[in-house]
Enzyme design. Structure first.
Site, PDB file in Angstrom:
ATOM      1  N   TRP A  99     -10.588  26.199  17.091  1.00 33.89           N
ATOM      2  CA  TRP A  99     -11.167  25.018  16.448  1.00 33.89           C
ATOM      3  C   TRP A  99     -12.172  24.482  17.446  1.00 33.89           C
ATOM      4  CZ3 TRP A  99     -10.686  19.403  16.581  1.00 33.89           C
ATOM      5  CH2 TRP A  99     -11.006  18.784  15.368  1.00 33.89           C
ATOM      6  N   HIS A 104     -14.505 -11.157  -1.181  1.00 33.42           N
ATOM      7  CA  HIS A 104     -15.228 -11.531   0.041  1.00 33.42           C
ATOM      8  C   HIS A 104     -16.319 -10.527   0.399  1.00 33.42           C
ATOM      9  CE1 HIS A 104     -12.559 -14.892   0.657  1.00 33.42           C
ATOM     10  NE2 HIS A 104     -11.528 -14.082   0.447  1.00 33.42           N
TER      11      HIS A 104
END
Ligand code: M6R
Length: 609
Positions: free
Chosen positions: A74, A505
């Site tokens: 990886w 909000h």
């Protein structure tokens, strides 16, 4: 994350190593490679992409070797490519190395090798530096060369090394990255994780930090940093190799979703005494020590962090201790206030997540009592904790965590109730009520799974969506985060979770005609408020997928579609609420044709920063 497999024995090393690598695919990788001792010397073959590419590329070759090392990479240093894939060779071609982790001082070492020794490098990786360094020190004794090289290497890593002139052995080292040894008959193995070896062996040595391993066909020896041999108890793996297979499901993720009634049930039942009291085998903290605790940090990453959000809710509610939940990569760098009256709870499926591990070490240095909630037995997080509370989820292979999450939450309920009884903050009636609710959960999860078809149909209806919002209140907020993460990581859909009361909000500005909103409305005392939030987004044209307990039918009038879960107390809903979200994410990803068990850019176990 990278995976290592090594084999010494009488069998066909190529087949055994490739098979082992396949069992580590769940860790995530972008290339694979293998190094074998052949008559002509070390033979290295590697390919970018899936292990299948490697297999196909060597299908026409004959290998007779019974010793070798393999790797799934990886990428950390250098792009995913054949050149950067492991194994890496020394310049002489006589040393081959596979490596998991990062060598932090590799630039310095590389410059030294180039300038002082004229070494020529082929790749951009830190791993090639290891091979060259060992090659430099190699004078016919691989162990000696590895000791000398690792003395100069800084970082967190596990390596496996073979030498052309010593064809009967593998040397391996562990420093802060997972490494195990498998003990066979006339054969021995090294690997990053147990599933790689389950087909062949069940007797395992768990290797500790700073230990060096020497395996031959007939022996497996462990040495400490002073080169003294150390004795290790054999760890016998009891779980079945089949448990790591798909058992007829299309994907590990779906299989693991369906394993939740069992995992949640086992996590609970193994901790209950006949009289209904909780016995926590792995926890040695005394009543006096517990009384001194005045603050708890729950620290983790990703899904485990989301389980921690539910843990906070349970501990504060039952045990009345203030809890702060923190993301491990933030906690470790923000100088948090921790002292000997602090309890630090690390949560990790793999027990190898580097950020969680480093946060744990930081808290330990500051004097905190360390408790961990971990799935992988003998993992580093477990070993470095004062007390360990194992989830009984069994091996989790899919990158997307499902059964680890629900079993982690069950652990938190048990920890919270245990603390509450020790501290006297819960009445017997309330304890018995919650315990009854917990015992009923496995059967209720099963009822949701039995309703899978409805959720699959809803996913079919919506799978082309381009973005989605998850909203909820109270205990549903943390679950909304988890549902959102599950969908985005496997389907690559832009997904956002928010406390429903926060919508107004700012975020409500994004709601428009056709926006998909998954509204979690399982909390009885907040139900009416959630109905108002649903109206708010419906008024702006949203399609709302509602989720509520089965007796709360009012939601059918507000939402576009509704999924019901069985009735239960508000305190324990998260374990049920998340199940439809997991199934929805799974089918959306499936209809979109995604690689569900191994999503792009992700790894199962993140052992680098
Ligand atoms: O092994 P850990 O539980 O420590 O892993 C933590 C995260 O990397 C993990 O939960 C990740 O978020 C999962 N892919 C989510 O499904």
């Amino acid at each position: 994350m990278c995976g290592i497999v090594g084999y010494v024995g009488d069998g066909n090393a190529r087949d055994i190593i490739i098979d082992g690598l396949k069992r580590l695919e769940y860790r995530g990788y972008d290339s694979a490679g293998i190094a074998l001792h052949e008559a002509a010397g070390l033979v290295v073959r590697k390919q970018k992409g899936k292990i299948k590419n490697l297999e196909d590329s060597i299908a026409g070759e004959t290998f007779t070797s019974s010793v070798g090392i393999g790797h799934t990479r990886w990428a950390t240093h250098g792009a995913p490519s054949e050149t950067n894939s492991h194994p890496h060779l020394s310049e002489s071609g006589k040393i081959a190395v596979v490596h998991n982790g990062i060598i932090e001082n590799y630039v310095k070492l590389k410059e030294k090798l180039q300038k002082e020794h004229g070494v020529k490098f082929k790749s951009e990786t830190d791993t090639e530096v290891i091979a060259q360094l060992i090659g430099l020190y190699y004078k016919g004794d691989l162990m000696d060369a590895v000791y000398k090289a690792t003395a100069e290497m800084e970082g967190a890593y596990a390596i496996g090394v073979i030498a052309a002139d010593e064809p009967d052995k593998i040397v391996a080292v562990r420093r802060d990255a997972p490494l195990i040894v498998g003990l066979g008959t006339h054969c021995n193995f090294i690997a990053s994780d147990i599933p790689a070896l389950l087909k062949y062996v069940r007797q395992i040595y768990l290797i500790e930090n700073n230990e060096t391993v020497l395996i031959t066909k007939e022996a497996a020896k462990i040495f400490d940093s002073d080169r003294k041999e150390v004795k290790r108890d054999v760890f016998h793996v009891t779980w079945d190799a089949d448990a790591a297979e798909k058992e007829g499901y299309d994907h590990f993720m779906l299989k693991e979703i369906h394993e939740q009634p069992k995992g949640v049930g086992e996590t609970l039942n193994r901790r209950l005494d006949d009289d209904g009291s909780i016995k926590l085998d792995g926890i040695t903290i005394s009543k006096e020590e517990l009384e001194k605790i005045n603050k708890i940090y729950i620290v983790a990453c990703g899904t485990a962090y989301h389980a921690g959000l539910v843990g906070k809710y349970a501990i504060e509610k039952f045990a009345k201790i203030p809890v702060e939940v923190d993301i491990a990569s933030e906690f470790r760098y923000r100088d948090p206030f921790v002292d000997e009256n602090t309890m630090f709870i690390a949560v990790s499926q793999s027990g190898e997540t580097l950020d969680t591990l480093e946060a744990l070490r930081e808290a330990k240095r500051k004097g905190a009592r360390i408790l961990s909630v971990v799935n992988v037995v003998g993992s580093t997080v477990a070993r470095e904790s004062d007390d360990v509370f194992y989830t009984w989820a069994g091996p989790e292979i899919a990158v997307a965590s499902t059964k680890a999450y629900t079993t982690q939450i069950m652990c938190f309920y048990l920890i919270a109730l245990y603390m509450a009884t020790k501290r006297g903050t819960i009445t017997a009636d309330y304890y018995n009520q919650i315990m009854g609710e917990l015992k009923a959960l496995p059967e209720k999860i099963q009822r949701i799974l039995d309703n899978e078809k409805q959720i699959e149909e809803l996913a079919k209806k919506q799978y082309k969506l381009s973005s989605i919002f998850y909203i909820g209140r109270g205990a549903d907020v943390g679950v909304a985060y988890e549902g959102s993460l599950k969908l985005k990581e496997i389907s690559y859909i832009n997904s956002f979770a928010i406390a429903a009361g926060e919508l107004k909000h700012g975020t409500i500005a994004l709601i428009e005609d056709g926006t998909v909103v998954f509204a979690l409305a399982t909390q009885d005392r907040l139900y009416d408020k959630m109905l108002s939030n649903i109206q708010e987004v419906r008024a702006r044209g949203a399609y709302v997928l509602g989720l509520a307990k089965e007796n709360n039918k009012e939601i059918e009038k507000q939402a576009s579609d509704v999924i019901f879960i069985p009735e239960c107390a508000d305190e324990v809903t998260p374990i049920l609420t998340v199940i439809p979200l997991q199934i929805f994410a799974y089918y959306v990803a499936k209809f979109r044709g995604c690689d569900i068990d191994k999503p792009k850019n992700l790894a199962k176990s993140v052992t680098v920063e």
